[in-house]
Design a protein around this motif. Structure first.
Motif, PDB file in Angstrom:
ATOM      1  N   LEU A   5       4.146   1.669 -33.184  1.00  0.00           N
ATOM      2  CA  LEU A   5       3.188   2.711 -32.796  1.00  0.00           C
ATOM      3  C   LEU A   5       2.000   2.726 -33.740  1.00  0.00           C
ATOM      4  CD1 LEU A   5       5.408   5.732 -31.726  1.00  0.00           C
ATOM      5  CD2 LEU A   5       3.710   4.526 -30.366  1.00  0.00           C
ATOM      6  N   ARG A   6       2.338   2.672 -35.034  1.00  0.00           N
ATOM      7  CA  ARG A   6       1.267   2.684 -36.027  1.00  0.00           C
ATOM      8  C   ARG A   6       0.279   1.556 -35.776  1.00  0.00           C
ATOM      9  NH1 ARG A   6       1.233   5.754 -40.531  1.00  0.00           N
ATOM     10  NH2 ARG A   6       3.204   6.773 -40.971  1.00  0.00           N
ATOM     11  N   LEU A  51      -0.244  -0.134 -33.014  1.00  0.00           N
ATOM     12  CA  LEU A  51      -1.012   0.084 -31.780  1.00  0.00           C
ATOM     13  C   LEU A  51      -2.126   1.096 -31.997  1.00  0.00           C
ATOM     14  CD1 LEU A  51       1.784   0.048 -29.067  1.00  0.00           C
ATOM     15  CD2 LEU A  51      -0.071  -1.594 -29.393  1.00  0.00           C
ATOM     16  N   VAL A  52      -1.815   2.138 -32.746  1.00  0.00           N
ATOM     17  CA  VAL A  52      -2.848   3.146 -33.011  1.00  0.00           C
ATOM     18  C   VAL A  52      -4.019   2.511 -33.756  1.00  0.00           C
ATOM     19  CG1 VAL A  52      -3.368   5.180 -34.421  1.00  0.00           C
ATOM     20  CG2 VAL A  52      -1.402   5.185 -32.901  1.00  0.00           C
TER      21      VAL A  52
END
Ligand code: FES
Lengths: 174, 589
Positions: free
Chosen positions: A7-8, A10-11
């Motif tokens: 997630l990190r 992708l962010v």
């Protein structure tokens, strides 16, 4: 890679995807003033030889179409040049010095004695040949290229240029 | 390297705690796509601030400089067209998202207690986004911005009692000009963005308060991590930005029409798409009911929207929601229908197409002039680009004032009683006239001007001699305005011209050129400097003078045009147009 790390990542990717398409054109936009100008300065007729007396400098305005970003001002003074007629027999018979001070760009005036130049901003003093006579200016006044036709009262044509102030060498701008 | 620095900063300022508080990332709600509308709106606002700041580096807010500076942004600065395009279309996207936000809030009943303020803030945010778009629209000071602002502020001025005062304050007086630009600029770059930022901050703070302490009765959900929220918001923003950039690339940036010209007659101003329905209302409402279109209907819509949270408390539970949704759907449908009608009416309107085509031509001409190194925006301001363009202005004046009697390339506007002015004063015109003066192109349509025709019948000039006369007379139009006949005749190249003796013998018996020939055989106009600015000027101002066509019967004379009818600048434009002295348009591709 854990879900959290994914997630990190992708962010970060998305943030970059959002910022870069604007930041890069934005940077180019900001750097526009560094664009090469169409430059190529030409010679302007400023005076005739008979307008000048030996040893008495006279200032002449350089008149050109002035383009200030988007506005065009037809036939405006864009700079001033000191023309100094040399004694008989000297070649070339006229010396042209730009009136822009090599120190920080103020307009150089004739001193009260009429025999030297004085810049009113930080009191640079130059001889009539343009050599500095005190330590304020890093270099002599900037001579300009000159063309004088043949004939008995020829036109004096000068190639007006600007140079980088403060440097001890003469570096043309643009 | 960075960590000790950050530690030091934190130790002295407590920066980490401040940051954590600002980002307050605790959340109870599940990350959902439909909740990304607000964050995307906020990110668009940041994009607008960024691109807007860049534009301010080159934009110059005054009625004489604005258009030129915008054109400069578009064409002279690297990626300027892209930055301005993104600024323009992302602004439109903000309007759309502001609307979507409200729709979504309405649908999910998010105006219901305790969220009344979320709803009201959402309405205000939409209002601010529209206001930003409207104020920005004026700033290029092009035809579009000028006329649509004039229309909108006139609508505001039509509101009873306060209207005229509000209009004056907004416009900066009765005239649209510098003060209008500076006021709209101040509103667009400071006032409205600050208000919008404050409302946005309030909206975010409210949202957070409700997320941390959900209103009673709302499920707290499973709760997604802030990363999931962030990711969804970013992806949604990316999609919107991609659409915006796609539009910018497809359209080559934002439109720039011809410079604003308050005197131009036929500019077909149309509002932005989101006001098309109001525009159509204005077209269908009769004048005595216009306030219904401009004030009552929009006012009622806004009032109902504002009152929804309160109606919700008054009406039985659920009823208000159903009603509100129904009303909004009906309104959207109606607006959609009206907008479609507006477009359809225009599409079928030949006059609109003609006016639009004229506006496009004016725009292309203005941009070509401004970009040409030899032309450029004149110091008087961008409005004068076209007013000082012989091709536009000269031709326009000619068409208005001259083509009632004259024709241009065979085309006139009434019965032709005078010559064809196309290329008047050129060698071509002269050659044709001396070959066949009786043609309608020359004196065929002019009653009482048989002199040249008679000459043609009797002249014994050989073709080669005629050629020499043409050579000689072709010098007339370029005689400088400050030269007297004597000075001109004493020039060597004139005195020795082979055409001079022929002219003297064949033309000089009727035509006068002071110091060269006396005329007298029959009446004819003086020919010194024929076709030059001064000759034409005297012909226009005093056609009845003895050295022009004063010998014709008064009813056949050309009517004089005084400076009040054709200013000397306009006359110069006409002369330069006839002489072809203007920037030639690029050959159509
Ligand atoms: S600028 Fe001339 S002395 Fe400083």
């Amino acid at each position: 890679m854990s879900r959290r790390d994914l997630l990190r990542r992708l962010v970060s990717i998305c943030s970059a995807g959002l910022a870069l398409p604007l930041a890069i054109p934005g940077l180019a936009y900001l750097l526009s003033p560094l664009k090469k100008g169409s430059g190529g300065s030409s010679y302007d007729a400023l005076a005739r030889l008979s307008d000048l007396k030996v040893g008495e400098p006279r200032a002449f305005a350089v008149i050109r179409d002035l383009r200030d970003a988007w506005v065009k001002y037809p036939r405006q003074p864009i700079g001033a040049v000191w023309l100094i007629r040399q004694p008989e027999g000297v070649d070339p018979p006229v010396v042209a010095l730009t009136a822009e001070c090599p120190h920080l760009g103020c307009a150089v005036a004739l001193a009260a004695d009429g025999k030297s130049f004085l810049c009113p901003c930080h009191n640079s003093v130059f001889g009539i040949d343009g050599k500095p006579q005190n330590a304020v200016s890093p270099r002599p006044m900037d001579p300009l290229d000159i063309q004088i036709a043949k004939g008995d009262d020829p036109e004096i044509r000068v190639k007006f240029e600007r140079f980088r102030p403060q440097s001890d060498r003469r570096i043309p701008l643009a | 390297m960075l960590k000790p620095l950050a530690d030091w900063l934190d130790d002295r300022t407590g920066s980490r705690r401040l940051l954590a508080a600002a980002l307050d990332l605790r959340t109870t709600a599940a990350a959902r796509w439909r909740n990304t509308i607000g964050p995307v709106f906020a990110i668009l606002f940041v994009i607008e601030a960024f691109t807007g700041l860049l534009l301010m580096l080159a934009y110059s807010p005054s009625s004489s400089t604005a258009w030129g500076s915008v054109l400069y942004i578009d064409h002279a600065l690297w990626m300027g067209w892209f930055i301005r395009g993104v600024h323009y279309f992302a602004g439109q996207a903000m309007v759309i998202l502001g609307g979507l936000y409200l729709l979504r809030a309405l649908w999910s009943r998010a105006y219901h207690r305790p969220r009344e303020f979320n709803w009201w803030l959402g309405l205000i945010l939409l209002f601010l986004a529209v206001s930003l778009s409207r104020t920005g629209h004026l700033l290029p000071w092009d035809q579009e911005g000028y006329w649509s602002t004039k229309i909108e502020t006139n609508i505001a001025g039509g509101v009873p009692i306060a209207g005229p005062y509000v209009q004056k304050l907004v416009v900066g007086g009765d005239e649209y000009g510098n003060l209008t630009v500076t006021r709209f600029h101040a509103a667009h770059v400071v006032l409205l963005p600050v208000l919008l930022a404050v409302c946005l901050a309030a909206q975010i703070a409210l949202g957070r308060r409700q997320a941390v302490a959900p209103p009673a009765g709302e499920s707290t959900g499973t709760g997604s991590s802030w990363l999931e929220h962030a990711l969804k918001n970013l992806v949604a923003s990316l999609v919107v930005l991609a659409v915006v950039i796609g539009i910018v690339l497809a359209r080559g940036g934002a439109e720039l029409e011809a410079p604003a010209d308050p005197t131009s007659g036929d500019y077909p101003a149309r509002p932005d798409w989101y006001f098309l329905w109001l525009f159509q209302l204005l077209r269908i409402f009769p004048s005595e009911l216009r306030l219904v279109a401009t004030l009552v209907i929009p006012g009622a819509i806004v009032a109902v929207l504002f009152l929804i949270p309160l109606l919700d408390r008054l009406l039985p539970r659920g009823l208000a929601h159903v009603l509100a949704c129904a009303v909004v759907v009906a309104l959207l449908g109606g607006a959609g229908y009206l907008s479609w009608r507006a477009l359809a009416v225009d599409a079928a309107d030949a006059h609109y197409h003609a006016a639009r085509q004229e506006a496009d031509a004016a725009r292309d001409r203005a941009i070509a002039l401004a970009r040409d190194p030899s032309a450029g925006v004149p110091p008087e301001g961008s409005t004068f680009l076209l007013r000082l363009d012989p091709l536009t202005r000269g031709r326009g004046v000619l068409e208005k004032k001259c083509l009632g009697c004259h024709v241009l390339d065979g085309k006139g506007q009434g019965e032709q009683t005078a010559s064809d002015l196309a290329r008047f004063g050129s060698r071509e015109w002269l050659t044709g006239m001396l070959k066949d003066p009786a043609s309608k192109t020359y004196f065929g349509a002019v009653a009482g001007a048989e002199g040249m025709v008679e000459w043609k019948r009797t002249s014994k000039l050989k073709p080669q001699e005629l050629e020499q006369v043409v050579d000689f007379v072709a010098l007339f139009p370029s005689i400088p305005d400050d030269l007297t006949p004597d000075e001109w005749l004493s020039r060597k190249e004139i005195a020795d011209h082979p055409g001079l003796p022929l002219f003297h013998k064949d033309c000089g018996t009727c035509h006068v050129v002071e110091g060269l020939c006396e005329g007298g055989t029959r009446d004819a106009p003086g020919l010194f400097a024929w076709g030059s600015h001064r000759w034409i000027e005297r012909m226009v101002r005093k056609p009845a003078a003895l050295d022009r066509y004063g010998y014709l019967e008064p009813k056949h004379q050309m009517p004089p045009f005084a400076a009040e009818q054709v200013s000397s600048r306009d006359l110069e434009m006409v002369v330069r147009f006839l002489k072809g002295d203007y920037l030639k348009p690029a050959a159509p591709r």
